[in-house]
Design a protein around this motif. Structure first.
Motif, PDB file in Angstrom:
ATOM      1  N   THR A  24     -12.123   3.839   7.647  1.00  0.00           N
ATOM      2  CA  THR A  24     -10.949   3.678   8.509  1.00  0.00           C
ATOM      3  C   THR A  24      -9.818   2.910   7.836  1.00  0.00           C
ATOM      4  OG1 THR A  24     -11.663   1.570   9.485  1.00  0.00           O
ATOM      5  CG2 THR A  24     -12.497   3.605  10.489  1.00  0.00           C
ATOM      6  N   GLY A  25     -10.125   2.199   6.744  1.00  0.00           N
ATOM      7  CA  GLY A  25      -9.105   1.405   6.059  1.00  0.00           C
ATOM      8  C   GLY A  25      -9.033  -0.041   6.525  1.00  0.00           C
ATOM      9  N   ILE A  50      -9.045  -3.280   3.999  1.00  0.00           N
ATOM     10  CA  ILE A  50      -8.860  -2.873   2.600  1.00  0.00           C
ATOM     11  C   ILE A  50      -7.751  -3.684   1.925  1.00  0.00           C
ATOM     12  CG2 ILE A  50      -8.148  -0.983   1.076  1.00  0.00           C
ATOM     13  CD1 ILE A  50     -11.021  -0.782   2.056  1.00  0.00           C
ATOM     14  N   GLU A  51      -6.639  -3.905   2.623  1.00  0.00           N
ATOM     15  CA  GLU A  51      -5.543  -4.662   2.001  1.00  0.00           C
ATOM     16  C   GLU A  51      -5.955  -6.096   1.703  1.00  0.00           C
ATOM     17  OE1 GLU A  51      -2.706  -3.661   0.689  1.00  0.00           O
ATOM     18  OE2 GLU A  51      -3.468  -1.658   1.159  1.00  0.00           O
ATOM     19  N   ALA A  84     -10.618   4.090  -1.781  1.00  0.00           N
ATOM     20  CA  ALA A  84      -9.636   3.456  -0.898  1.00  0.00           C
ATOM     21  C   ALA A  84      -8.818   2.406  -1.637  1.00  0.00           C
ATOM     22  CB  ALA A  84     -10.342   2.827   0.305  1.00  0.00           C
TER      23      ALA A  84
END
Length: 311
Positions: free
Chosen positions: A162-163, A166-167, A194
């Protein structure tokens, strides 16, 4: 001039020149580290010297420059040989999952202890948090994060699918050369895809029968991270056998046990039966997690058996 090994397929290598050029290589001669027999004497992250490329463009690695560090594991449960996961790294990150499949705490603790033994900072990446919708699953996630953060390890929680997270993870990796490890099936390749858009590493499905993944990464390779830093992807591993641990030193590789051991009555306490053992007292008072102590005992037994074998 030195070159950096950025890919290791077992028999062939790719090295990167200072100007960014990539050169295919083979190993020339026998390379050894501290007399340990290794399945891969040249590892991703190594700084090497090479010969001039031949007519086909392939060069030979002629020398491995001194390593700042490396992480090594037993090649298999029955093997006397070792496998170097990576060399000259800033940190090691273990990708784990709490469901589909569930990574055992013993595996986590063995990885962390090995990183401690080789003086490599380590962190944990909990992937597939999108699968933890049940309140009990979320409580488990909170407990795992609290346990390892309280010991001093960084813990990132992410969903590569889903992300989510990740950042924040990318910031944790920015500027570092990070070894990425994990059991097969934890979504390591999906996670790296990703982190590095456009990379498109091959990913695999989870077995419905065994709830395990298949190996989709078959060799080690270094990738550049957008914004700075590198990650080293390695094939998924089933187990994490330790190498040449001194039984008297095993507790040193568990920061929580080592801190408590300062108050033990005996300086040579094994933390298994001795009177006045501060580690056992901390265990009884739940200041040391039972899972951590069991992991300590498993490595202690393994180290003691290895020592008897060497004698």
């Amino acid at each position: 001039m030195s070159y950096k090994v950025v890919r290791n397929t077992g028999a062939h290598y790719v090295v990167e020149a200072p100007d960014g050029a990539l050169i295919p290589c083979k190993a020339k001669g026998n390379f050894r580290i501290r007399g340990i027999r290794t399945t891969n004497p040249v590892a991703v992250g190594d700084e090497v010297e090479i010969s001039a490329p031949g007519p086909d463009g392939t060069a030979y690695i002629t020398r491995i420059l001194p390593r700042r560090n490396y992480i090594i594991r037993r090649a298999s449960n029955l093997s006397k040989e070792s496998h170097i996961l990576a060399a000259n790294i800033s940190q090691a990150a273990l990708v784990v999952t709490l469901a589909h499949p569930a990574t055992s705490t013993t595996f986590i603790d063995r990885f962390l202890a090995t990183a401690e033994a080789y003086n490599v900072p380590a962190r944990i990446i909990v992937n597939k948090i999108d699968l933890l919708g049940d309140p009990d699953d979320r409580a488990l996630l909170d407990a795992v994060c609290y346990l390892y953060r309280s010991i001093g390890y960084g813990v990132d929680t992410v969903s590569a699918r889903t992300g989510e997270g990740i950042e924040a993870l990318r910031e944790s990796l920015r500027g570092y050369t990070t070894l990425i490890c994990g059991n097969s099936g934890v979504g390591k390749s999906t996670l790296i895809n990703a982190l590095v858009p456009g990379l498109d590493l091959r990913t695999g499905e989870i077995s419905a029968v065994h709830d395990q993944g298949m190996h989709t990464t078959t060799f080690s390779e270094m990738f550049r991270l957008p914004g700075g830093g590198e990650i080293i992807d390695t094939p998924g591993i089933r187990g994490f056998g330790t190498i040449d641990f001194d039984p008297a030193q095993v507790a040193h590789y568990f920061p929580d046990l080592f801190a408590a051991s300062a108050s033990c009555r005996f300086s040579n306490c094994t933390h298994t039966h001795e009177p006045g053992c501060a580690v056992l007292a901390a265990l009884d008072e739940h200041r040391i997690a039972a899972s951590r102590y069991q992991s300590y005992l498993s490595i202690l037994d393994e180290a003691a058996s290895a020592e008897k074998y060497r004698k």
